[in-house]
Enzyme design. Structure first.
Site, PDB file in Angstrom:
ATOM      1  N   ARG A 185      -6.361  -0.270 -21.983  1.00 38.47           N
ATOM      2  CA  ARG A 185      -6.433  -2.490 -22.240  1.00 38.47           C
ATOM      3  C   ARG A 185      -6.000  -2.625 -20.469  1.00 38.47           C
ATOM      4  O   ARG A 185      -4.729  -2.474 -19.835  1.00 38.47           O
ATOM      5  CB  ARG A 185      -5.160  -2.345 -22.593  1.00 38.47           C
ATOM      6  CG  ARG A 185      -4.785  -3.979 -22.960  1.00 38.47           C
ATOM      7  CD  ARG A 185      -3.810  -4.395 -23.812  1.00 38.47           C
ATOM      8  NE  ARG A 185      -3.179  -3.145 -24.608  1.00 38.47           N
ATOM      9  CZ  ARG A 185      -3.974  -3.599 -25.999  1.00 38.47           C
ATOM     10  NH1 ARG A 185      -4.620  -4.836 -26.333  1.00 38.47           N
ATOM     11  NH2 ARG A 185      -3.359  -3.003 -26.975  1.00 38.47           N
ATOM     12  N   ILE A 186      -6.779  -3.126 -20.503  1.00 40.51           N
ATOM     13  CA  ILE A 186      -6.994  -5.007 -18.896  1.00 40.51           C
ATOM     14  C   ILE A 186      -6.263  -5.551 -19.292  1.00 40.51           C
ATOM     15  O   ILE A 186      -6.651  -6.780 -20.372  1.00 40.51           O
ATOM     16  CB  ILE A 186      -8.721  -4.635 -18.693  1.00 40.51           C
ATOM     17  CG1 ILE A 186      -9.104  -4.181 -17.921  1.00 40.51           C
ATOM     18  CG2 ILE A 186      -8.125  -5.938 -17.360  1.00 40.51           C
ATOM     19  CD1 ILE A 186      -8.396  -3.237 -17.232  1.00 40.51           C
TER      20      ILE A 186
ATOM     21  N   PHE B  63       0.840  -1.127   0.045  1.00 38.71           N
ATOM     22  CA  PHE B  63       0.251   0.596   0.515  1.00 38.71           C
ATOM     23  C   PHE B  63       0.794   0.805  -0.090  1.00 38.71           C
ATOM     24  O   PHE B  63       0.539   2.633   0.639  1.00 38.71           O
ATOM     25  CB  PHE B  63      -1.193   0.311   1.306  1.00 38.71           C
ATOM     26  CG  PHE B  63      -1.683  -1.069   1.345  1.00 38.71           C
ATOM     27  CD1 PHE B  63      -2.541  -2.062   0.609  1.00 38.71           C
ATOM     28  CD2 PHE B  63      -1.637  -2.096   2.596  1.00 38.71           C
ATOM     29  CE1 PHE B  63      -3.404  -3.031   0.470  1.00 38.71           C
ATOM     30  CE2 PHE B  63      -2.630  -2.819   2.764  1.00 38.71           C
ATOM     31  CZ  PHE B  63      -3.391  -3.880   1.743  1.00 38.71           C
TER      32      PHE B  63
ATOM     33  N   LYS C 157      -3.013   1.403 -18.592  1.00 46.67           N
ATOM     34  CA  LYS C 157      -3.757   2.057 -17.295  1.00 46.67           C
ATOM     35  C   LYS C 157      -3.655   1.403 -15.828  1.00 46.67           C
ATOM     36  O   LYS C 157      -3.149   0.107 -16.146  1.00 46.67           O
ATOM     37  CB  LYS C 157      -5.053   2.539 -17.478  1.00 46.67           C
ATOM     38  CG  LYS C 157      -4.458   3.835 -18.736  1.00 46.67           C
ATOM     39  CD  LYS C 157      -6.096   4.563 -18.248  1.00 46.67           C
ATOM     40  CE  LYS C 157      -6.280   5.684 -20.076  1.00 46.67           C
ATOM     41  NZ  LYS C 157      -6.918   6.714 -19.677  1.00 46.67           N
ATOM     42  N   GLY C 158      -4.014   1.715 -14.592  1.00 45.21           N
ATOM     43  CA  GLY C 158      -3.543   0.956 -13.111  1.00 45.21           C
ATOM     44  C   GLY C 158      -4.720   1.328 -12.324  1.00 45.21           C
ATOM     45  O   GLY C 158      -5.974   2.095 -12.792  1.00 45.21           O
TER      46      GLY C 158
ATOM     47  N   GLY D 213      -5.208  -0.339  -9.524  1.00 50.87           N
ATOM     48  CA  GLY D 213      -5.411  -0.485  -8.071  1.00 50.87           C
ATOM     49  C   GLY D 213      -5.793   0.258  -7.655  1.00 50.87           C
ATOM     50  O   GLY D 213      -6.008  -0.348  -6.281  1.00 50.87           O
ATOM     51  N   GLU D 214      -6.116   1.688  -7.399  1.00 52.40           N
ATOM     52  CA  GLU D 214      -6.007   2.529  -6.462  1.00 52.40           C
ATOM     53  C   GLU D 214      -7.482   3.300  -6.873  1.00 52.40           C
ATOM     54  O   GLU D 214      -7.991   3.705  -6.176  1.00 52.40           O
ATOM     55  CB  GLU D 214      -4.929   3.687  -6.307  1.00 52.40           C
ATOM     56  CG  GLU D 214      -3.524   3.498  -5.380  1.00 52.40           C
ATOM     57  CD  GLU D 214      -2.558   4.056  -5.613  1.00 52.40           C
ATOM     58  OE1 GLU D 214      -1.810   4.579  -4.816  1.00 52.40           O
ATOM     59  OE2 GLU D 214      -1.296   3.739  -7.198  1.00 52.40           O
TER      60      GLU D 214
END
Length: 745
Positions: A635-636, A248, A708-709, A711-712
């Protein structure tokens, strides 16, 4: 050869990337065979325990070292009087991503729980008892705790080197034509890292060579930092970090206990292990600080935001600066003619804050989304309609066009799944039995940073491959998604790929943080594979014996372990045949991952989150009964893992909104809830029907792979959605997160 060398031209993404593959390390973890830092037991290992301060401010006047060292299992006690020297003082900041830390440099106490001695013993039990026998005495000063108890000052920077202020447009002119002037004040509580795996280190010296096992989110940076503190060549250090039980943000930064364990191992010529107890994580390893945010919104008669003013006061430590950049969350969500974002700070007697999942954006978006909801009601708009009316198509902070307009689709899909159209506007008008029911929404948005990474990709004689980079997997599945990208870069099936990572002898994969690791390390891996295939294609195209000979103008495509002519799909050749004819056993390529040049677009992941809550009108108890979000994040790479991360972020949002806070005794500065019994986070019973939808998005600007991301991203939007649902249920606007039951009665 131009087509061969073009990253996107010669390899088709999708054979591996884009598939919902299970975690490559899953079996090791569920069977208990995954080795974490504290699981290492080198021969002759000693156990270290830190004795910690029982006051928040003052100095240590006495430690009963004799009593501790008289314990039959204790080997040595380290205090400021006998700690081995470091090449750099722990009070110095060795680079921009370094914090001042505590490594027994003096007898000063700067916060409760600060390490004040290190006890090394043959067993963990003996070290723990030795630490108790030290029986410290103090000269204590009155602690300064909280937003109102500390010393205010004006910070020069916020977050990691960002400007504390931004002004765009003419605020006075924008406000002059407004129909409504609104002010919202929101406080957010301090939150502390509570990953499943506490911080730990096992250090062993062999001559001048140092081996370290420690969970770390930035292995290459950590190696350079350890080398600086110890005054040795970084090449003499090997860091292993194969598994992280969560991070984290807290495991990207060194803390003093690691340095002390390393020094003790050198001094005693034996391996030393240090693992923090749960309560010892409250202080030395960072946290999200408390904030007080004031948002002033001016709305024109047509329901458009004319001016937005967002001011944050955040707590930091007495000895270092990390200012939560909460106001910056307003930079890039809603359109406005004028904007001002500012920050102030307060010094308190706590450990230094640091990055914690969605730093700045999580508390900032929570306050912003409540303020936006307030504005929607003031102007008589449905909250979704108001957001659609005011969503920014260009970044107000930079003037750049957004690289995606996908947020509107996120709103639409999530609203339809939630049945938002059936929502009555009036608060307090929905019930479920005797419980008050409320629906709320929030906008999710998070930037798309890229760092710098490097990777190797080596093709073997049998057509299999090995890829190498020092990536960190904190449990999010990075080693799986990165392997998928690497396999596509090489044009082979993932079962033919060996993925090596998690130690500092490999190419530096950069920082696993900011939701940028997959894009950064993934690009490096993909480019390394592309470089390998480029070399392989050159061998084939220049070999008269190859069916690909002379295809320079047409180019070739790599897939399934073969190269195919682009102009004649019937002419192909296996990798192993090309290597065999060239007399090569191995062919290695190198790749870098970084964003080149200045961005031309404002780059963000987007989402819309919708929440339903049930509130007991007598007890003020809030339950989230439904939570649905839709997210667009380029893109996943692995839909299964991406959904898991989005759900995890939304669950964190439940905790942020309703449960999570660190509580200090303001008289002593000590924590009253430094454990998982009193420090509340969501458990299964707190998590309702929850759904994360992903919206298709092709973003050609964010990076070459369009990644892209996620997680947050799920944290942002969720907190505000829950707070707004509570308002809709009760008619009471939350003024603080977490929302306490007594504030609703």
């Amino acid at each position: 050869m131009a087509d061969v060398m073009n990253i996107q031209g010669h390899v088709r993404l999708g054979s591996n990337a884009g598939q919902s593959m299970t975690r490559r390390d899953g079996v090791l973890k569920v069977t208990g065979r995954a080795t974490y830092a504290a699981d290492n037991r080198p021969e002759g290992v000693l156990h270290a325990v830190t004795a910690t301060a029982g006051i928040a401010r003052g100095r240590v006047t006495h430690l009963d070292v004799a009593a501790a060292e008289a314990h039959p299992g204790v080997v040595k006690v380290y205090t400021p009087a006998n700690r081995p020297d470091l090449a750099v003082s722990p009070d110095e900041k060795i680079h921009g991503f370094a914090w001042r830390t505590e490594a027994l440099q003096d007898d000063t106490v700067r916060y409760a729980g600060q390490p004040i001695a290190l006890v090394v013993a043959e067993t963990l039990e003996a070290a723990t008892e030795g630490a108790r026998l030290l029986a410290p005495r103090y000269d204590a000063d009155t602690p300064r705790i909280g937003l109102d108890g500390g010393v205010p000052f004006q910070p020069e920077t916020v977050s990691i080197g960002a400007s504390p202020t931004l002004e765009a447009g003419d605020m006075d002119a924008a406000r002059a034509g407004a129909a409504r002037h609104l002010e919202t004040v929101i406080e957010t509580a301090a939150q502390y890292h509570n990953a499943l795996e506490p911080h730990a280190i096992t250090a062993r010296w062999t001559g001048d060579r140092l081996e370290i096992d420690t969970p770390n989110q930035a292995i290459g940076l950590a190696k350079q930092s350890f080398a600086a503190y110890l005054g040795i060549d970084p090449a003499q250090i090997l860091i292993r970090s194969p598994f992280l039980g969560g991070g984290f943000g807290s495991k990207a930064i060194l803390f003093g206990g690691q340095l002390l364990a390393i020094l003790a191992a050198k001094d005693l010529d034996r391996p030393v292990k240090l693992a923090l107890r749960r309560e010892q994580m409250y202080g030395p390893v960072g946290h999200r600080p408390a904030t007080r945010q004031t948002l002033k919104l001016d709305i024109d008669p047509q329901g458009h935001i004319s001016a937005l003013d967002h001011h944050t006061i955040a707590v930091t430590s007495s000895f270092d600066d990390f200012i939560e950049s909460a106001s910056n969350a307003s930079h890039s969500v809603y359109a406005t003619k004028a904007m001002r974002t500012t920050h102030g700070a307060v010094r308190a007697d706590t450990g230094t804050p640091g990055p914690m999942r969605a730093p700045g954006e999580a508390p900032g978006s929570a306050a912003l989304e409540v303020a936006i909801d307030d504005a929607a009601y003031a102007m008589g708009f449905d909250p979704l309609e108001f957001r659609l009316r005011n969503y920014a198509e260009t970044d107000p902070a930079t003037g750049m066009q957004f690289s995606s307009k996908a947020l509107r689709e996120c709103y639409a899909q999530a609203a339809e799944a939630f049945a938002w159209k059936d929502r009555p506007l009036e608060p307090g008008s929905m019930k479920q039995g005797r419980l008050l029911k409320g629906w709320g929404m929030g906008t999710a948005q998070f930037p798309c940073p890229m760092f710098q990474a490097a990777a190797h990709a080596t093709l073997r004689a049998d057509g299999s491959a090995v890829v190498e980079t020092s990536a960190a997997d904190m449990g999010q599945g990075a080693w799986t998604s990165l392997a998928q990208i690497a396999a596509d870069g090489l044009g082979i099936d993932i079962d033919r790929l060996e993925f090596r990572s998690g130690q500092s002898s490999l190419p530096d994969a950069g920082v696993a943080g900011g939701s940028g690791h997959t894009a950064t390390a993934g690009t490096a891996l993909f480019n390394a594979g592309a470089d390998t295939i480029r070399q392989l294609a050159e061998l084939a195209l220049n070999d008269p014996a190859s069916p690909l000979f002379g295809a320079d103008n047409a180019g070739v495509t790599a897939r399934g372990g073969r190269l195919y002519r682009n102009d004649d799909d019937t002419r192909s050749e296996a990798y192993e045949d090309i290597l065999a004819r060239a007399g090569l056993d191995l062919l290695r390529g190198d790749g870098k991952g970084a964003r080149e040049g200045e961005p031309e677009r404002a780059m963000f992941s987007h989402g819309g989150v919708f929440a339903e809550v049930l509130v007991d009108p007598d007890l003020g108890q809030v339950r989230v009964s439904r939570l649905i979000g839709a997210f667009a994040a380029g893109r996943i790479v692995n839909p299964h893992l991406a959904r898991s991360q989005l759900l995890g972020g939304m669950i964190w949002g439940i905790g942020f909104a309703l449960q999570e806070e660190a509580i200090h005794d303001v008289r002593t500065g000590r924590f009253t809830n430094a454990d998982l019994a009193g420090y509340h986070i969501p458990v299964n019973a707190d998590v309702p029907m929850i759904e994360a939808l992903t919206v298709h998005e092709d973003d050609p600007f964010v990076n070459s792979l369009g990644i892209k991301g996620v997680g947050e991203l799920g944290v942002t939007g969720t907190v505000g959605a829950i707070g707004n649902a509570v308002w809709h249920a009760t008619g009471i606007r939350p003024k603080r997160f977490p929302i306490h039951p007594e504030s609703l009665i």
